[in-house]
Design a protein around this motif. Structure first.
Motif, PDB file in Angstrom:
ATOM      1  N   ASP A   1      31.860 -21.663 -47.279  1.00  0.00           N
ATOM      2  CA  ASP A   1      30.522 -21.229 -47.691  1.00  0.00           C
ATOM      3  C   ASP A   1      30.273 -21.550 -49.162  1.00  0.00           C
ATOM      4  O   ASP A   1      29.167 -21.923 -49.543  1.00  0.00           O
ATOM      5  CB  ASP A   1      30.356 -19.726 -47.443  1.00  0.00           C
ATOM      6  CG  ASP A   1      30.273 -19.378 -45.958  1.00  0.00           C
ATOM      7  OD1 ASP A   1      30.016 -20.294 -45.148  1.00  0.00           O
ATOM      8  OD2 ASP A   1      30.459 -18.194 -45.615  1.00  0.00           O
ATOM      9  N   ALA A   2      31.314 -21.394 -49.987  1.00  0.00           N
ATOM     10  CA  ALA A   2      31.149 -21.697 -51.414  1.00  0.00           C
ATOM     11  C   ALA A   2      30.855 -23.178 -51.623  1.00  0.00           C
ATOM     12  O   ALA A   2      30.003 -23.553 -52.440  1.00  0.00           O
ATOM     13  CB  ALA A   2      32.414 -21.301 -52.175  1.00  0.00           C
ATOM     14  N   MET A   3      31.559 -24.039 -50.893  1.00  0.00           N
ATOM     15  CA  MET A   3      31.319 -25.480 -51.011  1.00  0.00           C
ATOM     16  C   MET A   3      29.933 -25.856 -50.497  1.00  0.00           C
ATOM     17  O   MET A   3      29.231 -26.672 -51.102  1.00  0.00           O
ATOM     18  CB  MET A   3      32.389 -26.239 -50.238  1.00  0.00           C
ATOM     19  CG  MET A   3      33.768 -26.186 -50.863  1.00  0.00           C
ATOM     20  SD  MET A   3      33.868 -27.131 -52.400  1.00  0.00           S
ATOM     21  CE  MET A   3      33.888 -28.802 -51.750  1.00  0.00           C
ATOM     22  N   LEU A   4      29.524 -25.237 -49.406  1.00  0.00           N
ATOM     23  CA  LEU A   4      28.190 -25.527 -48.870  1.00  0.00           C
ATOM     24  C   LEU A   4      27.103 -25.052 -49.830  1.00  0.00           C
ATOM     25  O   LEU A   4      26.064 -25.701 -49.973  1.00  0.00           O
ATOM     26  CB  LEU A   4      28.019 -24.867 -47.496  1.00  0.00           C
ATOM     27  CG  LEU A   4      28.819 -25.504 -46.358  1.00  0.00           C
ATOM     28  CD1 LEU A   4      28.724 -24.641 -45.099  1.00  0.00           C
ATOM     29  CD2 LEU A   4      28.308 -26.921 -46.062  1.00  0.00           C
ATOM     30  N   ASP A   5      27.347 -23.925 -50.498  1.00  0.00           N
ATOM     31  CA  ASP A   5      26.366 -23.440 -51.475  1.00  0.00           C
ATOM     32  C   ASP A   5      26.243 -24.421 -52.636  1.00  0.00           C
ATOM     33  O   ASP A   5      25.139 -24.668 -53.138  1.00  0.00           O
ATOM     34  CB  ASP A   5      26.773 -22.061 -51.990  1.00  0.00           C
ATOM     35  CG  ASP A   5      25.802 -21.529 -53.041  1.00  0.00           C
ATOM     36  OD1 ASP A   5      24.616 -21.348 -52.722  1.00  0.00           O
ATOM     37  OD2 ASP A   5      26.239 -21.316 -54.191  1.00  0.00           O
TER      38      ASP A   5
ATOM     39  N   SER B   1      30.866 -32.301 -54.741  1.00  0.00           N
ATOM     40  CA  SER B   1      30.006 -31.273 -54.150  1.00  0.00           C
ATOM     41  C   SER B   1      28.605 -31.175 -54.728  1.00  0.00           C
ATOM     42  O   SER B   1      27.636 -31.335 -53.995  1.00  0.00           O
ATOM     43  CB  SER B   1      30.667 -29.888 -54.245  1.00  0.00           C
ATOM     44  OG  SER B   1      31.914 -29.887 -53.634  1.00  0.00           O
ATOM     45  N   ARG B   2      28.469 -30.880 -56.013  1.00  0.00           N
ATOM     46  CA  ARG B   2      27.160 -30.526 -56.545  1.00  0.00           C
ATOM     47  C   ARG B   2      26.311 -31.767 -56.820  1.00  0.00           C
ATOM     48  O   ARG B   2      26.521 -32.465 -57.820  1.00  0.00           O
ATOM     49  CB  ARG B   2      27.309 -29.725 -57.827  1.00  0.00           C
ATOM     50  CG  ARG B   2      27.898 -28.357 -57.606  1.00  0.00           C
ATOM     51  CD  ARG B   2      27.981 -27.606 -58.908  1.00  0.00           C
ATOM     52  NE  ARG B   2      28.571 -26.293 -58.715  1.00  0.00           N
ATOM     53  CZ  ARG B   2      28.869 -25.467 -59.713  1.00  0.00           C
ATOM     54  NH1 ARG B   2      28.639 -25.851 -60.961  1.00  0.00           N
ATOM     55  NH2 ARG B   2      29.392 -24.292 -59.471  1.00  0.00           N
TER      56      ARG B   2
ATOM     57  N   GLU C   1      31.213 -35.815 -49.699  1.00  0.00           N
ATOM     58  CA  GLU C   1      30.457 -34.784 -49.011  1.00  0.00           C
ATOM     59  C   GLU C   1      28.990 -34.744 -49.442  1.00  0.00           C
ATOM     60  O   GLU C   1      28.145 -34.190 -48.749  1.00  0.00           O
ATOM     61  CB  GLU C   1      31.106 -33.405 -49.242  1.00  0.00           C
ATOM     62  CG  GLU C   1      31.027 -32.888 -50.665  1.00  0.00           C
ATOM     63  CD  GLU C   1      32.067 -33.487 -51.597  1.00  0.00           C
ATOM     64  OE1 GLU C   1      32.040 -33.163 -52.789  1.00  0.00           O
ATOM     65  OE2 GLU C   1      32.906 -34.281 -51.124  1.00  0.00           O
ATOM     66  N   ALA C   2      28.655 -35.359 -50.574  1.00  0.00           N
ATOM     67  CA  ALA C   2      27.281 -35.342 -51.073  1.00  0.00           C
ATOM     68  C   ALA C   2      26.693 -36.746 -51.174  1.00  0.00           C
ATOM     69  O   ALA C   2      25.718 -36.959 -51.905  1.00  0.00           O
ATOM     70  CB  ALA C   2      27.235 -34.663 -52.444  1.00  0.00           C
ATOM     71  N   ILE C   3      27.244 -37.696 -50.441  1.00  0.00           N
ATOM     72  CA  ILE C   3      26.867 -39.091 -50.628  1.00  0.00           C
ATOM     73  C   ILE C   3      25.382 -39.337 -50.383  1.00  0.00           C
ATOM     74  O   ILE C   3      24.719 -40.054 -51.135  1.00  0.00           O
ATOM     75  CB  ILE C   3      27.730 -40.014 -49.728  1.00  0.00           C
ATOM     76  CG1 ILE C   3      27.425 -41.478 -49.999  1.00  0.00           C
ATOM     77  CG2 ILE C   3      27.588 -39.661 -48.264  1.00  0.00           C
ATOM     78  CD1 ILE C   3      27.768 -41.945 -51.390  1.00  0.00           C
TER      79      ILE C   3
END
Length: 425
Positions: free
Chosen positions: A74-78, A135-136, A161-163
């Motif tokens: 959840d922290a990574m998705l946030d 991530s961000r 994950e954010a490509i």
């Protein structure tokens, strides 16, 4: 440009070499831009981001779904999530950077020598900066804006994950900046998720002048181990809050809850709570934190006051949870608190709640962290909150820059010597 006919094994190295050469040329052109031209370009980029909200949110949706499929926390998705409100925040951040004073050309100090020469130290851009981050996706915009405003070209390498989000943001930014007269190659995004591209960036001495990693411990450790380029980095945010016996209970509870629970997934989040054995409100303080849904892990003294707490292991004191989990310990006075922080802290952000000024000032002086706070939440560990605009990251090392790194931290300096014909005897 990149020759894709050669051995694919060498493509990451060729790719970064090509990007670095183009970034170097762009940095030279960018150095000739005025502060007003750079600021106008950032405002144009902010307008373009607002106009592109649907496309950016759609791209981010692909990353979010992929992240859920991969089981990201959840922290990574946030950290990954973008919506209209967060994109507005990114655009507003670009505008705030545009409004900041340009450090390039500032005279740091001037010395008049006995022989009549005048020596000045003047701020100049670093050159080409490589940002490696996870991530961000907001880092794509913040890093581009900060580097460009400080006169640097930037090569961005975001996480896989954010490509899609990073690509969407980069397209909007690059087109807007180019339309405003900024060299297109001043802001480049590495187009591949191949981890070999990271290694190529770390070895690109002479093409990249400084690497800034933003991510987890494994990323930062790899960068520091492999880099042949200077690195500006921070490790974990194992942040402490020490509640002294003189602390005001209302302040202590409000600060502890905010520091831990406002956003648990950021590097300024509280991870360890230290409570003075002589503090009379320890039971109520622990209950206030637990009431938010935060999991407590404590030593024997904490568990005696908060039965819901589970036993803390040796590993807990050295863990950045980035989640609603808090380790807590009862300490026997300020010296014990200082010793705990010295043994387990990561040099990021540590705070004290106290009404005793002498104790608080001693804490501020002796805690060797990039940010040390008195009667304030660790969640203020942020360049924007420091009045610096967006930040490139929080540096916990000892060289060049420390704490929130914004425009000034993205410059170096040169000496300018003015004489009247002096020769050295």
């Amino acid at each position: 440009m990149l020759d894709t006919t050669k051995d694919p094994a060498h493509l990451p190295t060729q790719l970064i070499a090509d990007m670095g050469a183009r970034a170097r040329a762009a940095a030279a052109a960018l150095a000739r831009k005025t502060s007003a031209e750079k600021s106008d370009a950032l405002r144009a980029a902010a307008r373009a981001l607002r106009a592109a909200v649907p496309a950016i949110v759609a791209a981010n949706g692909k990353d979010m779904q992929s992240g859920r499929d991969k089981g990201l926390s959840d922290a990574m998705l946030d950290r990954l999530r973008l919506d209209a409100g967060r994109i507005e925040g990114i655009a507003a951040s670009l505008e705030s950077i545009a409004d900041l004073p340009d450090p390039v050309g500032d005279v740091i100090d001037t010395i008049a020598r006995p022989n009549g020469m005048t020596l000045s130290r003047v701020r100049i851009p670093i050159g080409v900066i490589g940002i490696i981050y996870e991530s961000r996706p907001n880092v794509t915009a913040d890093a581009a804006a900060l580097c460009m405003k400080a006169g640097n070209a930037v090569i961005l390498r975001g996480g896989s994950e954010a490509i899609e989000s990073n690509r969407a943001l980069h397209i909007v930014l690059a087109e807007a900046l180019a339309s405003a007269g900024i060299p297109a190659d001043a802001v480049q995004l590495v187009p591949t998720t191949d981890r070999a591209a990271v290694g190529a960036m770390l070895q690109a001495a002479g093409l990249i002048d400084m690497i800034v990693p933003r991510g987890g411990k494994s990323l930062v450790a790899r960068v520091q181990a492999e880099a042949r380029v200077p690195v500006l980095a921070h490790l974990d945010g194992i942040n402490h809050l020490y509640v002294h016996s003189s602390a005001d209970p209302a302040k202590a509870e409000a600060i502890a809850v905010n520091a831990k629970m406002r956003r648990t997934g950021i590097c300024g989040a509280l991870e360890t709570l230290l409570i003075d054995a002589a503090y009379p409100g320890a039971r109520a303080l622990l209950a206030a934190v637990a009431a938010t849904g935060c999991e407590l892990r404590g030593d024997d003294a904490v568990r005696a006051l908060a039965p819901e707490a589970t036993p803390a292991t040796a590993e807990d004191w050295d863990t950045e949870y980035l989640a609603p989990v808090l380790s807590a310990a009862i300490v026997d006075g300020p010296e014990a608190a200082l010793d705990h922080i010295a043994r387990h802290g990561s040099g990021h952000t540590d705070a004290i709640v106290a009404e005793d000024t002498e104790v608080a000032e001693t804490f501020l002086a002796r805690v060797d962290s990039a940010i040390v706070m008195w009667n304030a939440s660790t969640q203020f560990a942020d360049g924007g909150e420091f009045g610096l605009g967006a930040e490139i990251g929080i540096a916990t090392g000892r060289l060049h820059a420390r704490g929130p790194v914004a425009l000034e931290g993205l410059t170096t300096y040169k000496w300018q010597v003015r004489g009247t014909g002096q020769t050295r005897p």
